[in-house]
Design a protein around this motif. Sequence first.
Motif, PDB file in Angstrom:
ATOM      1  N   GLY A  43       5.039   2.915  -5.155  1.00  0.00           N
ATOM      2  CA  GLY A  43       6.113   4.294  -5.377  1.00  0.00           C
ATOM      3  C   GLY A  43       7.068   3.219  -5.519  1.00  0.00           C
ATOM      4  O   GLY A  43       8.288   3.007  -5.559  1.00  0.00           O
ATOM      5  N   GLU A  44       6.695   2.239  -6.313  1.00  0.00           N
ATOM      6  CA  GLU A  44       6.868   1.079  -7.740  1.00  0.00           C
ATOM      7  C   GLU A  44       8.404   1.147  -8.029  1.00  0.00           C
ATOM      8  O   GLU A  44       9.264   0.287  -8.710  1.00  0.00           O
ATOM      9  N   MET A  45       8.468   2.382  -8.686  1.00  0.00           N
ATOM     10  CA  MET A  45       9.273   2.942  -9.398  1.00  0.00           C
ATOM     11  C   MET A  45      10.575   3.215  -8.642  1.00  0.00           C
ATOM     12  O   MET A  45      11.516   4.119  -9.000  1.00  0.00           O
ATOM     13  N   GLY A  46      10.606   3.859  -7.770  1.00  0.00           N
ATOM     14  CA  GLY A  46      11.688   4.095  -7.099  1.00  0.00           C
ATOM     15  C   GLY A  46      12.919   3.346  -7.030  1.00  0.00           C
ATOM     16  O   GLY A  46      12.634   2.677  -7.464  1.00  0.00           O
ATOM     17  N   THR A  47      13.719   4.852  -7.276  1.00  0.00           N
ATOM     18  CA  THR A  47      15.478   3.802  -7.455  1.00  0.00           C
ATOM     19  C   THR A  47      15.804   2.939  -6.261  1.00  0.00           C
ATOM     20  O   THR A  47      16.593   1.921  -6.648  1.00  0.00           O
ATOM     21  N   ARG A  48      15.636   3.851  -5.174  1.00  0.00           N
ATOM     22  CA  ARG A  48      16.027   2.644  -3.739  1.00  0.00           C
ATOM     23  C   ARG A  48      14.943   1.777  -3.600  1.00  0.00           C
ATOM     24  O   ARG A  48      13.443   2.439  -3.864  1.00  0.00           O
ATOM     25  N   GLY A  49      14.949   1.084  -2.616  1.00  0.00           N
ATOM     26  CA  GLY A  49      13.590   0.760  -1.693  1.00  0.00           C
ATOM     27  C   GLY A  49      12.662  -0.518  -2.824  1.00  0.00           C
ATOM     28  O   GLY A  49      12.695  -0.350  -3.488  1.00  0.00           O
ATOM     29  N   THR A  50      12.225  -1.429  -1.994  1.00  0.00           N
ATOM     30  CA  THR A  50      11.625  -2.098  -3.417  1.00  0.00           C
ATOM     31  C   THR A  50      10.479  -1.869  -2.846  1.00  0.00           C
ATOM     32  O   THR A  50       9.977  -1.204  -1.254  1.00  0.00           O
ATOM     33  N   VAL A  51       9.063  -2.602  -2.926  1.00  0.00           N
ATOM     34  CA  VAL A  51       7.657  -1.779  -2.551  1.00  0.00           C
ATOM     35  C   VAL A  51       7.161  -2.453  -1.310  1.00  0.00           C
ATOM     36  O   VAL A  51       6.949  -1.662  -0.909  1.00  0.00           O
ATOM     37  N   GLU A  52       7.765  -3.638  -0.398  1.00  0.00           N
ATOM     38  CA  GLU A  52       8.005  -4.281   0.420  1.00  0.00           C
ATOM     39  C   GLU A  52       8.657  -3.582   1.777  1.00  0.00           C
ATOM     40  O   GLU A  52       8.065  -3.197   2.658  1.00  0.00           O
ATOM     41  N   MET A  53       9.135  -3.042   1.419  1.00  0.00           N
ATOM     42  CA  MET A  53       9.981  -1.828   2.306  1.00  0.00           C
ATOM     43  C   MET A  53       9.297  -0.795   2.654  1.00  0.00           C
ATOM     44  O   MET A  53       9.150   0.160   3.427  1.00  0.00           O
ATOM     45  N   ARG A  54       8.561  -0.192   1.256  1.00  0.00           N
ATOM     46  CA  ARG A  54       8.828   0.734   1.581  1.00  0.00           C
ATOM     47  C   ARG A  54       6.765   1.202   1.895  1.00  0.00           C
ATOM     48  O   ARG A  54       6.457   1.948   2.565  1.00  0.00           O
ATOM     49  N   ALA A  55       6.476  -0.138   1.574  1.00  0.00           N
ATOM     50  CA  ALA A  55       5.297   0.184   3.287  1.00  0.00           C
ATOM     51  C   ALA A  55       5.164  -0.177   4.480  1.00  0.00           C
ATOM     52  O   ALA A  55       4.963  -0.150   5.345  1.00  0.00           O
ATOM     53  N   PHE A 104      -3.243  13.735   0.509  1.00  0.00           N
ATOM     54  CA  PHE A 104      -2.843  12.959  -0.842  1.00  0.00           C
ATOM     55  C   PHE A 104      -1.163  12.705  -0.831  1.00  0.00           C
ATOM     56  O   PHE A 104      -1.256  14.276  -1.017  1.00  0.00           O
ATOM     57  N   GLY A 105      -0.126  12.236  -1.388  1.00  0.00           N
ATOM     58  CA  GLY A 105       0.899  12.307  -1.619  1.00  0.00           C
ATOM     59  C   GLY A 105       0.150  11.445  -2.816  1.00  0.00           C
ATOM     60  O   GLY A 105       0.565  10.442  -3.288  1.00  0.00           O
ATOM     61  N   ALA A 106       1.281  11.655  -4.137  1.00  0.00           N
ATOM     62  CA  ALA A 106       1.435  10.633  -5.519  1.00  0.00           C
ATOM     63  C   ALA A 106       2.816   9.413  -4.874  1.00  0.00           C
ATOM     64  O   ALA A 106       1.953   7.717  -5.333  1.00  0.00           O
ATOM     65  N   HIS A 107       3.575   9.626  -4.218  1.00  0.00           N
ATOM     66  CA  HIS A 107       4.531   8.602  -3.263  1.00  0.00           C
ATOM     67  C   HIS A 107       5.287   8.301  -2.040  1.00  0.00           C
ATOM     68  O   HIS A 107       4.584   9.865  -1.422  1.00  0.00           O
ATOM     69  N   PRO A 108       4.850   7.185  -1.572  1.00  0.00           N
ATOM     70  CA  PRO A 108       5.034   7.283  -0.272  1.00  0.00           C
ATOM     71  C   PRO A 108       6.382   7.916   0.540  1.00  0.00           C
ATOM     72  O   PRO A 108       7.392   8.056  -0.142  1.00  0.00           O
ATOM     73  N   ASP A 109       6.165   9.113   0.969  1.00  0.00           N
ATOM     74  CA  ASP A 109       7.652   9.829   1.702  1.00  0.00           C
ATOM     75  C   ASP A 109       7.041  10.896   1.019  1.00  0.00           C
ATOM     76  O   ASP A 109       7.821  12.293   1.792  1.00  0.00           O
ATOM     77  N   ASP A 110       5.736  11.542  -0.261  1.00  0.00           N
ATOM     78  CA  ASP A 110       6.171  12.938  -0.503  1.00  0.00           C
ATOM     79  C   ASP A 110       5.358  13.947   0.838  1.00  0.00           C
ATOM     80  O   ASP A 110       6.554  15.143   0.821  1.00  0.00           O
ATOM     81  N   VAL A 111       4.163  13.276   1.351  1.00  0.00           N
ATOM     82  CA  VAL A 111       4.062  14.680   2.187  1.00  0.00           C
ATOM     83  C   VAL A 111       4.606  14.306   3.305  1.00  0.00           C
ATOM     84  O   VAL A 111       4.785  15.269   4.512  1.00  0.00           O
ATOM     85  N   GLU A 112       5.230  13.240   3.627  1.00  0.00           N
ATOM     86  CA  GLU A 112       6.247  13.524   5.442  1.00  0.00           C
ATOM     87  C   GLU A 112       7.376  14.353   5.124  1.00  0.00           C
ATOM     88  O   GLU A 112       7.526  14.948   6.226  1.00  0.00           O
ATOM     89  N   LEU A 113       7.896  14.724   3.989  1.00  0.00           N
ATOM     90  CA  LEU A 113       9.049  15.744   3.539  1.00  0.00           C
ATOM     91  C   LEU A 113       8.261  17.407   3.561  1.00  0.00           C
ATOM     92  O   LEU A 113       9.182  17.445   4.120  1.00  0.00           O
TER      93      LEU A 113
END
Length: 240
Positions: free
Chosen positions: A41-53, A8-17
């Motif tokens: 990850g909709e609060m991320g400074t960079r990228g949109t929700v669609e990009m992160r998905a 489980f991760g809070a945001h996309p990329d947390d577990v990957e890192l």
Amino acid sequence: MKIDILAFGAHPDDVELAASGTLIKAARGGSMTGLITLSRGEMGTRGTVEMRADEFEKSSRIMGLSVHEMLSLPDGRLASDEISREAVVRKIRQYRPAIVLLPYWEDRHPDHCAASRIVQESAFLSGLRKLDTGQEPHRPAELIYYMSSWEFEPSFIVDISDFMEDKERAIRAYGSQVYDSENPRGGEQTFISSEHFWELLLARMAHYGRLIGKSYGEPFKIRGLIEIRDLVDSFGERIF
Ligand SMILES: [Zn+2]
């Protein structure tokens, strides 16, 4: 369905890192692995929700995950409340993991601390028969915490030396978040998007690898202690 390791991760990329080397290694060894992010990850400074998905899809394929999902809990406002816990209990009961990976309980990002608490509490609640979600109860055998920003004294380290290329590909799939040498100034910079962050990540994996006599490692922590069944098996071939 029965997943061996569910992260489980809070945001996309947390577990990957933090733990993708371990997940890739487990999947290559024949284990069923899965990843669930609590937010999109909709609060991320960079990228949109669609990009992160899209990036999440791509990265999940590289990691060879059996299942991957994003929940829609609020990024930046994660808290262990009834709605969050029920969402996670439902996933634990659906995938019935033996092992759950979750963020270490202390971190600079409040969402990581909240995610740790949500998942830890839900893993317990999931075993209660009288908590009715219309699913069979299930309690994972072990909760294993991975390292995000803040470090801890690890309970153990997993050798990921043979899986560094795949880990790098899984992380670089998040093109909107990490450093990209082709587009070093694309958008507003964050700590993660800097070239220096990549160096730090490599240095951390090399450091923990060194501690077990290997090239690269990922550190983990459990709340209890680990039983060693056979001293020779566990320690007989260690060379320092
Ligand atoms: Zn995060």
